[in-house]
Design a protein around this motif. Structure first.
Motif, PDB file in Angstrom:
ATOM      1  N   GLU A   1      72.518  17.475 -27.158  1.00  0.00           N
ATOM      2  CA  GLU A   1      73.171  17.748 -28.446  1.00  0.00           C
ATOM      3  C   GLU A   1      73.089  19.241 -28.762  1.00  0.00           C
ATOM      4  OE1 GLU A   1      74.746  15.345 -29.996  1.00  0.00           O
ATOM      5  OE2 GLU A   1      73.985  13.814 -28.617  1.00  0.00           O
ATOM      6  N   ARG A   2      74.028  19.699 -29.590  1.00  0.00           N
ATOM      7  CA  ARG A   2      74.028  21.095 -30.016  1.00  0.00           C
ATOM      8  C   ARG A   2      72.713  21.416 -30.735  1.00  0.00           C
ATOM      9  NH1 ARG A   2      77.873  25.100 -30.530  1.00  0.00           N
ATOM     10  NH2 ARG A   2      79.514  23.776 -29.701  1.00  0.00           N
ATOM     11  N   GLY A   3      72.098  22.537 -30.387  1.00  0.00           N
ATOM     12  CA  GLY A   3      70.879  22.976 -31.070  1.00  0.00           C
ATOM     13  C   GLY A   3      69.585  22.444 -30.466  1.00  0.00           C
ATOM     14  N   GLU A   4      69.715  21.580 -29.447  1.00  0.00           N
ATOM     15  CA  GLU A   4      68.505  21.040 -28.815  1.00  0.00           C
ATOM     16  C   GLU A   4      67.926  22.000 -27.782  1.00  0.00           C
ATOM     17  OE1 GLU A   4      67.956  16.379 -28.045  1.00  0.00           O
ATOM     18  OE2 GLU A   4      69.694  17.184 -27.015  1.00  0.00           O
ATOM     19  N   ILE A   5      66.623  21.865 -27.551  1.00  0.00           N
ATOM     20  CA  ILE A   5      66.039  22.363 -26.297  1.00  0.00           C
ATOM     21  C   ILE A   5      65.808  21.119 -25.450  1.00  0.00           C
ATOM     22  CG2 ILE A   5      64.151  23.566 -25.160  1.00  0.00           C
ATOM     23  CD1 ILE A   5      63.647  25.141 -27.695  1.00  0.00           C
ATOM     24  N   PHE A   6      66.565  21.018 -24.370  1.00  0.00           N
ATOM     25  CA  PHE A   6      66.529  19.819 -23.528  1.00  0.00           C
ATOM     26  C   PHE A   6      65.891  20.188 -22.198  1.00  0.00           C
ATOM     27  CE2 PHE A   6      68.125  16.618 -20.626  1.00  0.00           C
ATOM     28  CZ  PHE A   6      68.119  15.449 -21.393  1.00  0.00           C
ATOM     29  N   GLY A   7      64.902  19.427 -21.784  1.00  0.00           N
ATOM     30  CA  GLY A   7      64.195  19.726 -20.545  1.00  0.00           C
ATOM     31  C   GLY A   7      64.627  18.825 -19.408  1.00  0.00           C
ATOM     32  N   ILE A   8      64.776  19.398 -18.230  1.00  0.00           N
ATOM     33  CA  ILE A   8      64.939  18.599 -17.014  1.00  0.00           C
ATOM     34  C   ILE A   8      63.678  18.783 -16.193  1.00  0.00           C
ATOM     35  CG2 ILE A   8      66.250  18.303 -14.890  1.00  0.00           C
ATOM     36  CD1 ILE A   8      68.761  19.004 -16.304  1.00  0.00           C
ATOM     37  N   LEU A   9      62.950  17.690 -16.040  1.00  0.00           N
ATOM     38  CA  LEU A   9      61.739  17.686 -15.234  1.00  0.00           C
ATOM     39  C   LEU A   9      62.038  16.874 -13.983  1.00  0.00           C
ATOM     40  CD1 LEU A   9      59.202  16.567 -18.030  1.00  0.00           C
ATOM     41  CD2 LEU A   9      60.143  18.832 -17.625  1.00  0.00           C
ATOM     42  N   GLY A  10      61.232  17.042 -12.957  1.00  0.00           N
ATOM     43  CA  GLY A  10      61.445  16.181 -11.800  1.00  0.00           C
ATOM     44  C   GLY A  10      60.745  16.670 -10.555  1.00  0.00           C
ATOM     45  N   THR A  11      60.648  15.768  -9.621  1.00  0.00           N
ATOM     46  CA  THR A  11      59.982  16.055  -8.355  1.00  0.00           C
ATOM     47  C   THR A  11      60.791  17.099  -7.569  1.00  0.00           C
ATOM     48  OG1 THR A  11      61.142  14.090  -7.594  1.00  0.00           O
ATOM     49  CG2 THR A  11      58.817  13.834  -8.108  1.00  0.00           C
ATOM     50  N   ASN A  12      60.145  17.762  -6.638  1.00  0.00           N
ATOM     51  CA  ASN A  12      60.830  18.738  -5.779  1.00  0.00           C
ATOM     52  C   ASN A  12      61.957  18.027  -5.020  1.00  0.00           C
ATOM     53  OD1 ASN A  12      57.691  20.269  -5.137  1.00  0.00           O
ATOM     54  ND2 ASN A  12      59.347  21.188  -6.266  1.00  0.00           N
ATOM     55  N   GLY A  13      63.125  18.662  -5.029  1.00  0.00           N
ATOM     56  CA  GLY A  13      64.261  18.093  -4.303  1.00  0.00           C
ATOM     57  C   GLY A  13      64.950  16.951  -5.030  1.00  0.00           C
ATOM     58  N   ALA A  14      64.615  16.736  -6.312  1.00  0.00           N
ATOM     59  CA  ALA A  14      65.171  15.598  -7.057  1.00  0.00           C
ATOM     60  C   ALA A  14      66.621  15.808  -7.484  1.00  0.00           C
ATOM     61  CB  ALA A  14      64.312  15.311  -8.290  1.00  0.00           C
ATOM     62  N   GLY A  15      67.118  17.041  -7.353  1.00  0.00           N
ATOM     63  CA  GLY A  15      68.522  17.294  -7.707  1.00  0.00           C
ATOM     64  C   GLY A  15      68.711  18.052  -9.009  1.00  0.00           C
ATOM     65  N   LYS A  16      67.649  18.647  -9.524  1.00  0.00           N
ATOM     66  CA  LYS A  16      67.733  19.362 -10.810  1.00  0.00           C
ATOM     67  C   LYS A  16      68.619  20.606 -10.703  1.00  0.00           C
ATOM     68  CE  LYS A  16      63.260  19.992 -10.848  1.00  0.00           C
ATOM     69  NZ  LYS A  16      62.971  19.377  -9.540  1.00  0.00           N
TER      70      LYS A  16
END
Ligand SMILES: Nc1ncnc2c1ncn2[C@@H]1O[C@H](COP(=O)(O)OP(=O)(O)OP(=O)(O)O)[C@@H](O)[C@H]1O
Ligand SMILES: [Mg+2]
Length: 237
Positions: A27-42
């Motif tokens: 959403e607009r105004g969010e701080i959104f995190g992408i976490l994940g294992t190595n090689g997960a496609g982030k």
């Protein structure tokens, strides 16, 4: 309408499936995190969001635009810190910032950014002569120099010392307070806990959980986000 909407994203490199049906919204105004294992496609996912890679399948909307079709328009409105940023080694820090600022209709003040990232003393240094953490600060400054509506930061604080990490967190909070939406890829659970309103956890090309850090802790029955992450994902070792 969400600022970012990703639906059923698939991407493979040859026979290797990197992203296997990823969906999430920011959403607009969010701080959104992408976490994940190595090689997960982030990184692959955020590269598709920027139009740097073309998805094999799925729909992506960023600021109402299709990154594959509208890359030029998107580039003016999105600031990007790539996981591995390379600049010509003989480019000086201030020159790099001024060069990037010239690409944007309403750039930030280069001197203010140099101060905020504690780069003032290195303004005349060659990029190639900087330490890893100093290069990292330059790449963060480059992501912000265009006064973007959306900042995509891939491994924001990797390689930074604890002072610089905290300073960078404050900077990101300030950027968000100024109305910028932030998409942050990180391996640091303390960073996600401190900064992110919501996170998605990636594992082997899929999103295995989405929610606030507190919701993910509760889902996993864990007391820390670190423990929640470990119980929600599989080891790549
Ligand atoms: N240019 C490429 N060519 C071939 N395979 C690639 C390429 N880039 C990434 N991959 C593969 O795609 C998968 C996803 O990689 P990606 O870089 O998106 O992961 P990531 O989640 O960002 O990992 P990390 O946490 O290590 O940065 C991995 O298996 C990787 O080996
Ligand atoms: Mg990555």
């Amino acid at each position: 309408m969400p600022l970012i909407e990703v639906t059923g994203l698939h991407k493979r490199y040859g026979s290797r499936v990197a992203v296997d049906g990823v969906s999430f919204t920011v959403e607009r105004g969010e701080i959104f995190g992408i976490l994940g294992t190595n090689g997960a496609g982030k990184t692959t996912t955020v590269e598709c969001l920027q139009g740097l890679r073309r998805a094999d399948r799925g729909a992506i909307s960023v600021l109402g635009l299709d990154p594959a079709a509208d890359r030029a328009a998107l580039t003016r409105r999105v600031g990007v810190q790539l996981q591995e940023s390379r600049l010509p080694p003989k480019l000086r820090v201030r020159e790099a910032l001024e060069l990037f600022a010239s690409f944007y209709p309403d750039p930030a003040d280069v001197d203010v950014l140099l101060d905020q990232l504690d780069l003032r003393d290195h303004a005349r240094s060659y990029f190639g002569k900087l330490s890893g953490g100093q290069k990292q600060r330059v790449s963060i400054a480059l992501a912000l120099v265009g006064n973007p509506e959306l900042a995509i930061l891939d491994e924001l604080t990797t390689g930074l010392d604890p002072h610089a990490r905290r300073e960078t967190w404050r900077l990101v909070e300030g950027v968000r307070a100024a109305g910028v939406t932030v998409l942050l890829v990180t391996h640091f659970m303390d960073e996600a806990e401190r900064l992110c309103d919501r996170v998605a956890i990636f594992d082997a090309g899929r999103v295995v959980a989405t929610g606030t850090p507190a919701e993910l802790r509760a889902t996993a029955g864990a007391s820390t986000l670190d423990d929640a992450f470990v119980s929600l994902t599989r080891s790549t070792l």
